[in-house]
Structure formats: structure tokens, C-alpha cells
Design a protein around this motif. Sequence first.
Motif, short mmCIF file in Angstrom:
data_model
loop_
_atom_site.label_atom_id
_atom_site.label_comp_id
_atom_site.label_asym_id
_atom_site.label_seq_id
_atom_site.Cartn_x
_atom_site.Cartn_y
_atom_site.Cartn_z
N SER A 502 -22.41 12.72 -31.76
CA SER A 502 -22.80 12.29 -33.12
C SER A 502 -24.31 12.19 -33.30
O SER A 502 -24.84 12.53 -34.35
CB SER A 502 -22.21 10.92 -33.43
N PHE A 503 -25.01 11.69 -32.27
CA PHE A 503 -26.43 11.36 -32.46
C PHE A 503 -27.37 12.07 -31.49
O PHE A 503 -28.58 11.87 -31.55
CB PHE A 503 -26.62 9.84 -32.31
N GLN A 504 -26.81 12.86 -30.58
CA GLN A 504 -27.61 13.50 -29.52
C GLN A 504 -28.47 12.47 -28.79
O GLN A 504 -29.67 12.67 -28.56
CB GLN A 504 -28.46 14.64 -30.09
N ASN A 505 -27.86 11.35 -28.45
CA ASN A 505 -28.49 10.30 -27.66
C ASN A 505 -29.88 9.88 -28.18
O ASN A 505 -30.92 10.23 -27.60
CB ASN A 505 -28.59 10.72 -26.19
N PRO A 506 -29.92 9.11 -29.25
CA PRO A 506 -31.21 8.74 -29.83
C PRO A 506 -32.09 7.87 -28.93
O PRO A 506 -33.29 7.78 -29.14
CB PRO A 506 -30.82 7.97 -31.10
N CYS A 507 -31.50 7.26 -27.88
CA CYS A 507 -32.32 6.44 -26.97
C CYS A 507 -33.40 7.30 -26.31
O CYS A 507 -34.47 6.79 -25.95
CB CYS A 507 -31.46 5.76 -25.91
N LEU A 508 -33.14 8.60 -26.15
CA LEU A 508 -34.13 9.48 -25.54
C LEU A 508 -35.39 9.53 -26.40
O LEU A 508 -36.46 9.87 -25.93
CB LEU A 508 -33.59 10.91 -25.37
N ARG A 509 -35.22 9.24 -27.68
CA ARG A 509 -36.36 9.33 -28.62
C ARG A 509 -36.87 7.96 -29.05
O ARG A 509 -38.08 7.75 -29.14
CB ARG A 509 -35.95 10.17 -29.84
N PHE A 510 -35.97 7.00 -29.33
CA PHE A 510 -36.52 5.75 -29.88
C PHE A 510 -37.23 4.90 -28.84
O PHE A 510 -38.03 4.03 -29.18
CB PHE A 510 -35.50 4.96 -30.69
N CYS A 511 -36.96 5.12 -27.56
CA CYS A 511 -37.68 4.35 -26.54
C CYS A 511 -39.11 4.88 -26.43
O CYS A 511 -39.31 6.06 -26.16
CB CYS A 511 -36.98 4.46 -25.19
N PRO A 512 -40.12 4.03 -26.61
CA PRO A 512 -41.51 4.51 -26.56
C PRO A 512 -42.06 4.64 -25.15
O PRO A 512 -43.27 4.80 -24.97
CB PRO A 512 -42.26 3.44 -27.35
N ALA A 513 -41.18 4.55 -24.15
CA ALA A 513 -41.67 4.58 -22.76
C ALA A 513 -40.89 5.57 -21.90
O ALA A 513 -41.02 5.55 -20.67
CB ALA A 513 -41.59 3.19 -22.16
N ASN A 514 -40.08 6.40 -22.51
CA ASN A 514 -39.28 7.39 -21.78
C ASN A 514 -38.44 6.76 -20.67
O ASN A 514 -38.35 7.31 -19.57
CB ASN A 514 -40.19 8.48 -21.20
N VAL A 515 -37.86 5.65 -20.97
CA VAL A 515 -36.99 5.00 -19.97
C VAL A 515 -35.67 5.77 -19.84
O VAL A 515 -35.14 5.92 -18.74
CB VAL A 515 -36.74 3.53 -20.37
N TYR A 516 -35.19 6.29 -20.96
CA TYR A 516 -33.89 6.98 -20.95
C TYR A 516 -34.09 8.48 -20.83
O TYR A 516 -34.84 9.07 -21.62
CB TYR A 516 -33.10 6.65 -22.24
N GLU A 517 -33.44 9.07 -19.84
CA GLU A 517 -33.59 10.50 -19.64
C GLU A 517 -32.21 11.07 -19.33
O GLU A 517 -31.47 10.47 -18.55
CB GLU A 517 -34.52 10.74 -18.45
N MET A 518 -31.87 12.21 -19.91
CA MET A 518 -30.58 12.83 -19.62
C MET A 518 -30.85 13.99 -18.67
O MET A 518 -31.58 14.91 -19.03
CB MET A 518 -29.96 13.30 -20.94
N GLU A 519 -30.29 13.91 -17.48
CA GLU A 519 -30.51 14.97 -16.49
C GLU A 519 -29.27 15.85 -16.40
O GLU A 519 -28.15 15.35 -16.38
CB GLU A 519 -30.76 14.34 -15.12
N ALA A 520 -29.51 17.16 -16.29
CA ALA A 520 -28.37 18.08 -16.16
C ALA A 520 -28.26 18.52 -14.70
O ALA A 520 -29.27 18.84 -14.06
CB ALA A 520 -28.57 19.29 -17.05
N ASP A 521 -27.05 18.52 -14.17
CA ASP A 521 -26.82 18.97 -12.79
C ASP A 521 -27.10 20.48 -12.71
O ASP A 521 -26.65 21.25 -13.58
CB ASP A 521 -25.36 18.68 -12.42
#
Length: 567
Positions: A502-521
Motif C-alpha cells: 500500500s505505501f512502499q514502506n514510508p519509514c524508509l523516507r520519513f525517518c531523517p536518519a536512515n534508520v530503516y533500510e530494506m535489504e534484498a537477498d
Amino acid sequence: MTEEREILEVDVLFVGGGVSCLSGAIHLANLIEAHDKKVQEQGQGEPLGEVMIAVLEKGPFVGAQAMSGAVMDPSALKELVPDYLDKGAPLEAEVSQEEVCLLTRTGRIKAPFTPPPLNNHGNYVVSLSKLTEWLGQMAEERGINIFPGFAGVEILFEDGAVAGVRTGDKGIGPDGEKKPNFEPGIDLKAKVTVFGEGPRGSLTKDLIKKLNLAEGRNPQSYVVGVKEVWEVPEGRFKAGRVVHTMGYPHRSDTYGGGFIYGMSNNQVAVGLLTGLDYRDPFLDPHREFQKFKLHPFVAEILKDGKMAQYGAKTVPVGGYFAMPKLVFDGGLLVGDSAGLFVSQKIKGLHTAMKSGLLAAETVLEALLKQDFSEAQLSRYQTALLEGPVGRELHKVRNFHQAFQKGLWSALVTAGFQYILGGKILRDRLPAETDFSHLAKVGQVYGTASPSPEQKGDIKFDGQRTFDKETDVYYSGTTHEEKQPPHLKILDLQVCYTVCAESFQNPCLRFCPANVYEMEADDKTGQKSMKLNFSNCLHCKTCDVKDPFENINWVPPEGGGGPKYTKM
Ligand code: SF4
């Protein structure tokens, strides 16, 4: 097996080493001294004697995690320290020039006059971290016990009343195991506990839920402020000059605006506030701030300058109708924990400090009567709401809600509300939680939605614009790496399924410190969430904006987080 914990009993505990708690603690020490002196001189009444006052601060030193714009109305500081100028309060400059302007993509329309709420005559540009550190020193000189590097992680209750807080354990490994340096947290017990944890404090959040303090109130709304302090060439931007901007880079349906404040020694505070009730799931407040710096007006100010410090923080902007109940058996709420920010003036330091002063006066009475019940402490809430703070907030009580109809209609409505002293929009306008405003990607971008990366519209040059990692470096943020992440994701499957779809993981963007990262195997392409928790600026944006309320921010091991000295 239950842990053996040290118990430390104090009379009054302030949770949070910000300006509201420090003002409260200093004022209380002064009031107790004055009371005892009067008793001694007049031979009437009982002296309070030695009253133990403690302040708990999760940052490594007082002021390390204090950040604001900031332009300060000095009224409350003057009440606390009448000779604050002689005592060397670290004020950057008195406001000497101010302007408000509307930014278009490349142009600027300057308002012909400064709207009354933004009139800063007699106010000061300050660095909140410096001011807080100064108040911390004053508190120590007054004999107040300050515990930096200790985070409150649990509220202690006795017979249904708040009885203090438990501090976090130290020396817990990533999997929850005890390391050789393990130290259990302390139970700090108090007759009365004042919570001034700042915006979206984790204990305050628990307290509001547990004691139902927000019943019948609007949900609190927040903005996130992303800010840098720059050193600019001499004469470029005068100390005491204050600029507020509306418009670019925000669209008219996004609440917020920019600020540029002239500090001492050719330093400039530049920042952008973004309302967390924004709709666009691709919006990235840090990226918008970088765009703001590239606007020709701002770029010219920063040209040949050097970034010196970075930070981010949320601010509660829900106003009068979003303030929770402020008192309960054994405690009270002050400052941003009480939601006292005056959005229309873009100011909250004077209200935060004043709430600390009023809290101290109420606590003195409670100490004299040895009555710490809600009924006794409710004098604080009455004094706050019926005094200048309550009047100021009431006058603009629907300001933030009006913006949910867009910038232009809100400016007209809010302007009239201010001028007419709140005589229009008397009744409460409703508000929704910030996260509920987030639209799905398809609703904003249709079926051919770009990926967040494709939507990236600026490149970071490392001179005027910076990526999040570089900016975090300039915040001084560090955490003990070998500890469990303090961002608690309640259900990771939500991240990989409904949130991704639904949102393509908005935490990757709204966090101003790049704490959230989606890693692909590499082999399977399967994605997994990586938490760079040691980057965390403690801004609380994720706790507010996650559309599934799937992130719970809890304090990391005490002493971790940003180390601001200029913010
Ligand atoms: Fe802010 Fe949350 Fe990112 Fe920490 S993890 S910097 S609190 S948004």
C-alpha cells in the motif's frame, strides 16, 4: 528470577532534562529556600528542610538532546532568572529584523508586513542545547541532583498513584543476554513525579494510555523539524535576523514552512518543518529540507558556507484541544509532554518554561501539605489553563485543524481567528491521527506509480546538500552498538506485506536518519528490514507516522543518541 534493584528515594523527580523540567526544578529549589527563610524570620510555620529534587536525563549530558529553531519569548526566563542577561544566559542575539515570505519554486514574495503572531520584537534567537546546558549548570549549583545518561523506561505505581520511574538496565546484549558490564536499572521513587520528556515521550505515551489522559481530546498532531546550523561568510546574515517562509518546497496541502535565524559568530540556523499529517507516501522531510536549501534565496545565504551541525525533532502542534489531562495522583505533565507549543507563533519555549514554574509552585504547596493527590495537584492545571499559557493557546485553538483544509483557506481563517481573539471557530474542530492521513501510493500516483528512488528529484552534492548518513554524522549521534534495537517493530510481516503493497514502506523516507533500510537477498531477492538503530536522532517521527502503528520507540541504553551543542 526478579532482579535486585537499587531503590533511590527522592522527594520530587523531574523526568527529562529539558527547559520545562529544569525551570521547574530551579524554581522549586528557590521557593523552598524562600519558604524556609520566611519561617525562620517570622517564627511561624514549618520549614521544609532538605528536599531532595532529582532530574533524570537520557542524553549523555544536559542539553545534548535539546533542539529547537529557535526564537524565544524571554518572559518565563525573566520570571525564573530576572537578571538573566547579567548572569550570562547564552542568547545568540535579540531579534532585530524579521520577514515572512512565500517561496515559489525559484522566486520569493515578501509579505509587506510581519503578521502579528510572528512579530518577534523583544524576543531572542537561541540555541536550545546551549540554553538547556546553562540551566542545567544553574540547577546543579542549586543542589539539584541531575542524572544524565539515565533513561526512564517504566513508570512505578503504588496504590494506583505514580510513585516514580525505573531507569533502563545497562549492559544488555543484542539478543537480550546480560553482558559482563550488566547493571540493573534503579527504581527512583518520588512523592511527586513531573514528566517533561519532550514531544512523544515514551513514558508519557504509556501514562496517557494507562490513565486515559487523552479521553475526549483531539489526538495530538506533530511536525518534524529538520535543521542544520551553518557557518557563513562574515556579514552574510546578521545575528538577530529572522526569516520565516511558506510555500516551496511544500505543496499547499502540506503543513509547515522554513526558517532561517541569524545566530552569533556568523552562524545561521536553517530548517524546515513538515506536518506529519501529510498525505504523500513518498514525501521525505529530510529530502524536502535539502530542496529548501537549494532555493535561490536560501542558497545565496549559504553560499561558501559550511554545515556545522544537524538534527531533527518532532514538535506537538495539536494545540489547545489536543492537550491531555495534565495531572493525576502522584504526578503532572509539563512542556512538550503537555502539548503547549503555540503553532501560530512557532514558539513553545516560553510556555514550556512557564509550565515548569507553575508545576514548581503547585509542588511546593503539595510538599507543605504532604498531599500529592490529583485533587491537590490539579491547581497546576487550573493555573496553566487560566493563566497566560492557557489564554495564548485558547486564542488560536483551531489553528492546526484549519490547515487540514489547505494552506490558503487556513491562512485566512487563522488570521481572522487571531485578530478576533478566537471569536470565529469557537468550537473545537476535529482532528485525526497524523498517520491516518497517509494515502496509499495508488491514490496519489495512480497505477503507474514511480518507485521512491525514481521519484528522487535531487542529488546530494556534499557541499550544500547532504544524504542522511552524512547529516547524522554531524549530529554527533552514537549508541552502544551491542544492545537490542530500541525501535520495536511489532509485526515484521506487516512491513513485508500490506505496508509494502500500500505505501512502499514510508519509514524508509520519513525517518531523517536512515534508520530503516530494506535489504534484498542477493539470490532470492527476498526483502528484509534492517534497522540502523545507532543512527537514531530520537526525533520520534516513526512512532507518530507509521501507518500501521507498527513502530514503538523506546529509550535505548542511557547516554545514547545525538550530542547537540549548537541546536
Ligand atoms: Fe526519528 Fe524514528 Fe528515525 Fe529515530 S528511527 S531518527 S526516532 S524516525
